[in-house]
Design a protein around this motif. Structure first.
Motif, PDB file in Angstrom:
ATOM      1  N   ASP A 238       0.722  -1.378  -0.020  1.00  0.00           N
ATOM      2  CA  ASP A 238       0.086   0.028   0.100  1.00  0.00           C
ATOM      3  C   ASP A 238       1.021   1.200  -0.015  1.00  0.00           C
ATOM      4  OD1 ASP A 238      -2.337   1.826   0.291  1.00  0.00           O
ATOM      5  OD2 ASP A 238      -3.031   0.712   2.063  1.00  0.00           O
ATOM      6  N   ALA A 239       0.435   2.559  -0.368  1.00  0.00           N
ATOM      7  CA  ALA A 239       1.158   3.644  -0.450  1.00  0.00           C
ATOM      8  C   ALA A 239       0.005   4.631  -0.205  1.00  0.00           C
ATOM      9  CB  ALA A 239       1.743   3.972  -1.612  1.00  0.00           C
ATOM     10  N   VAL A 267      -4.319   1.206  -2.208  1.00  0.00           N
ATOM     11  CA  VAL A 267      -4.096   2.451  -2.255  1.00  0.00           C
ATOM     12  C   VAL A 267      -4.821   3.358  -1.249  1.00  0.00           C
ATOM     13  CG1 VAL A 267      -3.657   4.760  -3.757  1.00  0.00           C
ATOM     14  CG2 VAL A 267      -3.319   2.414  -4.627  1.00  0.00           C
ATOM     15  N   HIS A 268      -4.119   4.322  -0.399  1.00  0.00           N
ATOM     16  CA  HIS A 268      -4.594   5.257   0.446  1.00  0.00           C
ATOM     17  C   HIS A 268      -4.736   6.225  -0.644  1.00  0.00           C
ATOM     18  CE1 HIS A 268      -3.558   3.207   3.843  1.00  0.00           C
ATOM     19  NE2 HIS A 268      -4.105   4.067   4.834  1.00  0.00           N
ATOM     20  N   GLN A 279      -6.976   7.461  -9.530  1.00  0.00           N
ATOM     21  CA  GLN A 279      -6.451   6.977 -10.924  1.00  0.00           C
ATOM     22  C   GLN A 279      -5.350   6.243 -10.733  1.00  0.00           C
ATOM     23  OE1 GLN A 279      -8.273   7.940 -13.585  1.00  0.00           O
ATOM     24  NE2 GLN A 279      -9.857   9.389 -12.606  1.00  0.00           N
ATOM     25  N   LEU A 280      -4.406   6.323 -10.089  1.00  0.00           N
ATOM     26  CA  LEU A 280      -3.276   5.467 -10.009  1.00  0.00           C
ATOM     27  C   LEU A 280      -3.821   4.041  -9.424  1.00  0.00           C
ATOM     28  CD1 LEU A 280      -0.260   4.858  -9.781  1.00  0.00           C
ATOM     29  CD2 LEU A 280      -0.170   5.677  -7.329  1.00  0.00           C
ATOM     30  N   ALA A 281      -4.554   3.831  -8.519  1.00  0.00           N
ATOM     31  CA  ALA A 281      -5.104   2.565  -8.186  1.00  0.00           C
ATOM     32  C   ALA A 281      -5.685   2.068  -9.231  1.00  0.00           C
ATOM     33  CB  ALA A 281      -6.104   2.700  -6.872  1.00  0.00           C
ATOM     34  N   VAL A 289      -9.058   1.083  -3.291  1.00  0.00           N
ATOM     35  CA  VAL A 289      -8.355   2.538  -3.000  1.00  0.00           C
ATOM     36  C   VAL A 289      -9.245   2.886  -1.947  1.00  0.00           C
ATOM     37  CG1 VAL A 289      -9.955   3.534  -4.800  1.00  0.00           C
ATOM     38  CG2 VAL A 289      -8.037   4.609  -3.868  1.00  0.00           C
ATOM     39  N   ASP A 290      -8.703   3.297  -0.802  1.00  0.00           N
ATOM     40  CA  ASP A 290      -9.279   3.493   0.551  1.00  0.00           C
ATOM     41  C   ASP A 290      -9.457   5.120   0.983  1.00  0.00           C
ATOM     42  OD1 ASP A 290      -9.122   0.808   0.029  1.00  0.00           O
ATOM     43  OD2 ASP A 290      -8.580   0.355   2.219  1.00  0.00           O
TER      44      ASP A 290
END
Length: 431
Positions: A238-239, A267-268, A279-281, A289-290
């Motif tokens: 995760d990031a 993803v956070h 969009q990255l997730a 995506v959280d």
């Protein structure tokens, strides 16, 4: 009567309302697949049969008769076939909650920070550093004991599957021990070395106050020695793609390195404002995506056209006084939505999914049915699990008895402890 166990058979009967999350034309509640006056047969920790309580004895008797024929034995009645019968007395039963986002391995306390926010101070991600200092100072045994307390707390509130992130060590040795300790209590472990840039990098004179340079140097560690140490204990990477944490480019480096090491992506994103996280997730095929508090139309469209789950964390908005995410907007766009606790010491120190359900219904535009589904089946999808989150044959026997006649009471009676007995793999873990 017995409460049942992981081995052998248990017949859970007298269920006034059974939420299966297994819809069919003859069942109520749409996606909830509600069965009235129901029974559930559990065998060796798995769901073996679901149906009407009036047919349970007949079904079980036929099952035993088939076994006796295979074994060449005389037919036994259900009462001498080691079947443990649990009568719920007309209460509702739902699948165990699946909490797909938590941070449960940490030291210290941030009650003073919470009080300051309630007095009007703004929340920023930088408060994490105080927890990092306390976590580094704690021993393994201290962290392990505290974690055991949180697991008992989760079970008592109906959560039977839960994810745990690291992110409060931020050094190779400390991140490794956090994921290792988390792995002792759950298979859903997430390596979150990219939580924030630790203070020793931010304050290193070598960077001369260059925050971007410090972040890049720390990311080099995250994708190198730290990932090597943590990947063997983790299922996910995760990031925190957010202002005050990591840019889209830095987050991508971490997530792609984790994926190359065999980890699933989470993803956070979009917690403190519109940003690139969603969009990255979607671009990386992330399972979830959280946060998703601030979303553009393009973000919603991207989620709707993907398999990435939008995991909403109402405890955060409750504890930080940010605007709540608009669950109604997401659901009507066709986005898969999950609810999770984000239990952590800074921005959401609750482990209660019943509380999150009540808040989601009151403040996020969800119906009780949608909120219950999102905290069970939705959470399972966010973890890409096919063995939890529903009550149907073959699934793990993770069951929650409510001290209420309907799932609606979880939102209708906020703050009231409505969790009765809780079974994990057919064994009682609470109640």
């Amino acid at each position: 009567m017995s409460d049942g166990g992981a081995a052998g058979r248990m017949l859970l009967t007298g269920i006034g309302e059974l939420v299966t999350n297994d819809p069919s034309p003859d069942r109520e509640g749409g996606p909830l697949g509600i069965v009235r006056d129901a029974a559930v047969l559990v065998e060796d920790g798995r769901i073996a049969w679901v149906g009407s309580a009036t047919h349970a004895d007949e079904h079980l008797d036929r099952r035993i008769e088939r076994e006796d024929r295979r074994e060449g034995a005389e037919h036994r009645s259900i009462w001498d076939a080691e079947v443990e019968v649990v009568d719920t007395g007309g209460r509702a039963v739902i699948p165990g909650f699946v909490d797909s986002h938590s941070h449960l391995v940490f030291g210290g306390d941030r009650a003073a920070e919470f009080a300051a926010r309630m007095a009007g101070q703004r929340y920023e991600a930088g408060g994490i550093r105080s927890t990092v200092a306390a976590t580094r100072a704690a021993s393994d045994d201290e962290l392990r004991a505290r974690l055991a307390g949180f697991v008992a707390e989760l079970h008592a509130q109906g959560t039977t599957t839960f994810e745990i992130k690291s992110g409060y060590g931020l050094s190779v040795a400390d991140e490794e021990r956090l994921v290792r300790l988390a792995r002792e209590v759950t298979s859903e472990v997430t390596f979150l070395g990219a939580h924030v840039v630790p203070f020793e990098f931010r304050e290193d004179p070598a960077f001369g106050g260059d925050a971007d340079g410090a972040a890049e140097a720390y990311v080099d560690v995250v994708v190198g020695d730290m990932l090597d140490a943590c990947a063997p204990h983790s299922r996910w990477v995760d990031a925190f793609c957010e202002r005050g944490a990591f840019t889209a480019e830095q987050s991508r480096r971490v997530l792609e390195a984790g994926a190359a090491a065999g980890l699933g992506v989470r993803v956070h994103g979009n917690q403190l404002g519109e940003g690139p996280g969603v969009q990255l997730a979607v671009a990386l095929g992330a399972a979830s995506v959280d946060h998703c508090t601030y979303l553009s139309d393009a973000d919603v469209a991207a989620l709707a056209s993907s398999d990435t789950v939008a995991t909403l964390l109402p405890g955060v908005e409750f504890s930080t006084r940010q605007p709540y995410p608009d669950a109604r907007r997401l659901i009507e766009a066709g986005v898969t939505v999950a609810l999770a606790s984000d239990c952590n010491p800074g921005s959401s120190f609750t482990s209660s999914l019943p509380f999150c359900i009540a808040v989601a219904v009151r403040d996020m535009g969800m119906t009780p049915a949608e909120a219950v589904w999102a905290s069970t089946a939705g959470g399972a999808l966010a973890l890409r699990r096919t063995d939890v989150g529903a009550i149907r044959p073959g699934m793990r026997a993770d069951l929650v008895e409510l001290t209420a006649p309907s799932h609606v009471h979880l939102a209708y009676r906020p703050g009231v402890p409505l969790i009765g007995r809780v079974w994990k793999d057919g064994a009682v873990v609470a109640g």
